[in-house]
Design a protein around this motif. Sequence first.
Motif, short mmCIF file in Angstrom:
data_model
loop_
_atom_site.label_atom_id
_atom_site.label_comp_id
_atom_site.label_asym_id
_atom_site.label_seq_id
_atom_site.Cartn_x
_atom_site.Cartn_y
_atom_site.Cartn_z
N ALA A 126 0.83 -1.21 0.00
CA ALA A 126 0.00 0.00 0.00
C ALA A 126 0.86 1.26 0.00
N ILE A 127 1.96 1.26 0.77
CA ILE A 127 2.78 2.46 0.82
C ILE A 127 3.40 2.76 -0.54
N ASN A 128 3.74 1.73 -1.31
CA ASN A 128 4.27 1.96 -2.66
C ASN A 128 3.22 2.65 -3.53
N VAL A 129 1.99 2.16 -3.44
CA VAL A 129 0.91 2.73 -4.24
C VAL A 129 0.69 4.19 -3.89
N PHE A 130 0.58 4.49 -2.59
CA PHE A 130 0.25 5.84 -2.17
C PHE A 130 1.43 6.80 -2.35
N ALA A 131 2.65 6.32 -2.16
CA ALA A 131 3.81 7.18 -2.39
C ALA A 131 3.93 7.54 -3.87
N ARG A 132 3.73 6.55 -4.75
CA ARG A 132 3.75 6.84 -6.20
C ARG A 132 2.66 7.84 -6.55
N GLN A 133 1.48 7.59 -6.04
CA GLN A 133 0.33 8.43 -6.36
C GLN A 133 0.59 9.90 -6.00
N ASN A 134 1.32 10.13 -4.92
CA ASN A 134 1.50 11.48 -4.41
C ASN A 134 2.89 12.06 -4.64
N GLY A 135 3.66 11.42 -5.51
CA GLY A 135 4.96 11.97 -5.88
C GLY A 135 5.94 12.05 -4.73
N CYS A 136 5.93 11.03 -3.88
CA CYS A 136 6.77 11.03 -2.68
C CYS A 136 7.86 9.98 -2.84
N ALA A 137 9.12 10.40 -2.79
CA ALA A 137 10.24 9.46 -2.88
C ALA A 137 10.21 8.51 -1.69
N LEU A 138 10.37 7.22 -1.95
CA LEU A 138 10.24 6.20 -0.92
C LEU A 138 11.55 5.46 -0.71
N SER A 139 11.99 5.38 0.54
CA SER A 139 13.17 4.59 0.89
C SER A 139 12.80 3.60 1.98
N ILE A 140 13.25 2.37 1.84
CA ILE A 140 13.03 1.33 2.84
C ILE A 140 14.33 1.13 3.60
N VAL A 141 14.27 1.22 4.91
CA VAL A 141 15.46 1.14 5.75
C VAL A 141 15.40 -0.13 6.60
N ASP A 142 16.39 -0.98 6.43
CA ASP A 142 16.53 -2.16 7.29
C ASP A 142 17.26 -1.72 8.55
N ALA A 143 16.47 -1.48 9.62
CA ALA A 143 17.06 -1.05 10.88
C ALA A 143 17.47 -2.25 11.73
N GLY A 144 16.84 -3.41 11.48
CA GLY A 144 17.17 -4.58 12.29
C GLY A 144 16.23 -5.73 12.02
N VAL A 145 16.10 -6.10 10.76
CA VAL A 145 15.23 -7.21 10.37
C VAL A 145 16.00 -8.52 10.49
N LYS A 146 15.33 -9.56 10.94
CA LYS A 146 15.95 -10.88 11.10
C LYS A 146 15.96 -11.60 9.76
N HIS A 147 16.74 -11.09 8.84
CA HIS A 147 16.81 -11.66 7.48
C HIS A 147 17.97 -11.00 6.76
N ASP A 148 18.63 -11.74 5.90
CA ASP A 148 19.73 -11.20 5.10
C ASP A 148 19.20 -10.89 3.71
N PHE A 149 19.06 -9.62 3.41
CA PHE A 149 18.54 -9.20 2.11
C PHE A 149 19.63 -9.08 1.06
N GLY A 150 20.88 -8.95 1.49
CA GLY A 150 21.93 -8.64 0.54
C GLY A 150 21.80 -7.21 0.06
N GLN A 151 22.61 -6.85 -0.92
CA GLN A 151 22.52 -5.51 -1.50
C GLN A 151 21.34 -5.47 -2.46
N ARG A 152 20.42 -4.55 -2.21
CA ARG A 152 19.19 -4.49 -3.00
C ARG A 152 18.88 -3.05 -3.38
#
Length: 344
Positions: A93-119
Motif C-alpha cells: 500500500a505504501i508503494n501505491v500511495f507514495a507513487r500516487q502522491n509523488g513522494c520518494a520512498l526509501s526502505i530502511v533495514d534497521a534490524g530485520v531478522k533476514h539477510d537481504f543482501g545488497q538491493r
Amino acid sequence: MHFPLIPSTANPTLASQLDDAINNKTKPLGSLGTLERLARQLGLIQETAAVSIDRPAMLVFAGDHGVVAEGISAYPQDVTWQMVENFLAGGAAINVFARQNGCALSIVDAGVKHDFGQRAGLVDRKIAPGTRNFALEPAMSAQQCATALEHGAALVADLPGNVVAFGEMGIGNTTAAAALMHKLAGIPAAECVGAGTGLAPDGILRKQQVIEAAAARHAGVDDPLAVLATFGGFEIAMMTGAMLEAARRRKVLLIDGFIVTSAVLVAARMAPAILDYCVFAHCSDEAGHRRMLDALGAAPLLQLGLRLGEGTGAALALPLLHAAANFLEQMATFASASVSGKSA
C-alpha cells in the motif's frame, strides 16, 4: 548521546504576517479550517510566508522484535522480511500511495531478522537481527540505541527536500510502542494496547500482561533514552534519531500512526520543541493512538479508520500539505481580485 538543540518556531512577527496573509485571501475568515492552521505551521517552520512543499521523502524503517516470543502477535515474525520484500517489489500500500502522491520512498533495514543482501531501494542500516525480548531483558544495549539514533540522523542529513514522512514495519512493534506509551506517558497499559495485526481479545489481554510484567521488571528505567533502549525497537529508535535531525534542519515531519507516534513521544521527551515541526497525518484505529495523540497535544488531519502502518496515513495526508502551501501562495487576496471584504 548529544543532539543539537531544535530551534523554536516561535516568531510573533512572522506569525502576524502569516495570519494577515491567510485572512486576506478571498474567503470568509477561517473558512479553510484546518488548512489555515497547517499553512501557518508550515510558514513558521520554513520561516517564510512563501511556503513550499519541496521533494517530500518517505522513510519506512523496518525491524524485528524479540518480544514476539511472548505470543503478542497474530502474525509470525517472518512477515517482517516478507513485507520488506513486498515494499522492494513495489506491491505494498505504501508503494501505491507514495507513487500516487509523488513522494520518494526509501526502505530502511534497521534490524530485520533476514539477510537481504545488497538491493535496489533498500538502505541497510541493520543494528542486529532483531531486538532482544524486553519481557526478560532490555531490548537493546545503550550503544545499539545510540547507533540507531545516529543512523537515523544521518539518513535525514542526506535528504534534499523539506518534508520527511515516516513509516514503519515490524511484527511486534505495536507492543513496543504501547510499552513506550505506558512508560513515557504514564497511561495504564490496558489503555495502550490494541489488536495490532489482528489479535483477538485474549491476545490483547496477553499483550497487556506482557507489558505490565516488563514494566515491573524494569521499574527503575525512567530516562527517555533508557526507556527507548529497554522497550523500543531498532526501527523506532532510528525513526527517533531521524525526527530529531529533521526538526533541527527545520524540515516538516509528517507523522503516520501508532508506532511512528511512539517515536515522536520519545523524541518529545528528549526535545519538546520537536512538536512544532510535527504534522500528525491521522488518528488510527489502533487502540491507544488517540490517547497518545492527546498526551502530545496533537491534532491529526484525518480519521480514516486506518491501522496498517507502513506510512500509509502520512502518504495520504501529503496532498493536504500541498493544498495548504498552494492556497497561501496562489489564492488571490481581496485587493488583488477586486473583491469586497467583509463589512464592519
